[in-house]
Design a protein around this motif. Structure first.
Motif, PDB file in Angstrom:
ATOM      1  N   ARG A  38      54.503  31.892  23.092  1.00 54.99           N
ATOM      2  CA  ARG A  38      54.142  30.792  24.299  1.00 54.99           C
ATOM      3  C   ARG A  38      52.338  30.390  24.351  1.00 54.99           C
ATOM      4  N   ASN A  39      51.385  31.478  24.454  1.00 50.53           N
ATOM      5  CA  ASN A  39      50.043  30.668  24.609  1.00 50.53           C
ATOM      6  C   ASN A  39      49.974  30.480  23.283  1.00 50.53           C
ATOM      7  N   ARG A  40      50.430  30.981  22.589  1.00 49.06           N
ATOM      8  CA  ARG A  40      49.602  30.730  20.461  1.00 49.06           C
ATOM      9  C   ARG A  40      50.007  28.880  20.738  1.00 49.06           C
ATOM     10  N   GLN A  41      51.652  28.716  20.707  1.00 48.38           N
ATOM     11  CA  GLN A  41      51.657  27.577  21.114  1.00 48.38           C
ATOM     12  C   GLN A  41      50.986  26.862  21.382  1.00 48.38           C
ATOM     13  N   GLN A  42      50.571  27.015  22.737  1.00 50.30           N
ATOM     14  CA  GLN A  42      50.277  26.064  23.564  1.00 50.30           C
ATOM     15  C   GLN A  42      49.066  25.654  22.777  1.00 50.30           C
ATOM     16  N   ASP A  43      48.366  26.731  21.969  1.00 52.60           N
ATOM     17  CA  ASP A  43      46.679  26.965  21.855  1.00 52.60           C
ATOM     18  C   ASP A  43      46.940  25.458  20.622  1.00 52.60           C
ATOM     19  N   PHE A  44      47.815  25.332  19.896  1.00 52.80           N
ATOM     20  CA  PHE A  44      48.267  24.988  18.672  1.00 52.80           C
ATOM     21  C   PHE A  44      48.219  23.480  18.938  1.00 52.80           C
ATOM     22  N   SER A  45      48.802  23.022  20.380  1.00 53.01           N
ATOM     23  CA  SER A  45      49.294  21.793  20.737  1.00 53.01           C
ATOM     24  C   SER A  45      48.099  21.434  20.695  1.00 53.01           C
TER      25      SER A  45
END
Length: 65
Positions: free
Chosen positions: A27-34
């Motif tokens: 979830r945090n990785r997806q937030q970072d890439f967004s």
């Protein structure tokens, strides 16, 4: 895809530290890439690595006596 708000500095450092140790949640990785810019993550990564290397050098110098 909706734009998310920029992450706070403390969240960027926490995210970089988690990624460096391999414990970053999906979830945090997806937030970072967004995020709109990778620059804060790159700078935080460089700072993290420099500090980490300095700590290792200090520890090795203490151990070598």
């Amino acid at each position: 895809m909706t734009k998310s708000s920029p992450r706070k500095k403390s969240n960027v450092f926490r995210s970089v530290a988690a990624a460096m140790f391999g414990v970053q949640s999906d979830r945090n990785r997806q937030q970072d890439f967004s995020q709109p810019s990778a620059l804060p993550f790159i700078l935080a990564g460089v700072v993290f690595i420099v500090v980490f290397v300095m700590i290792l050098v200090g520890i090795s110098q203490l151990a070598a006596g």
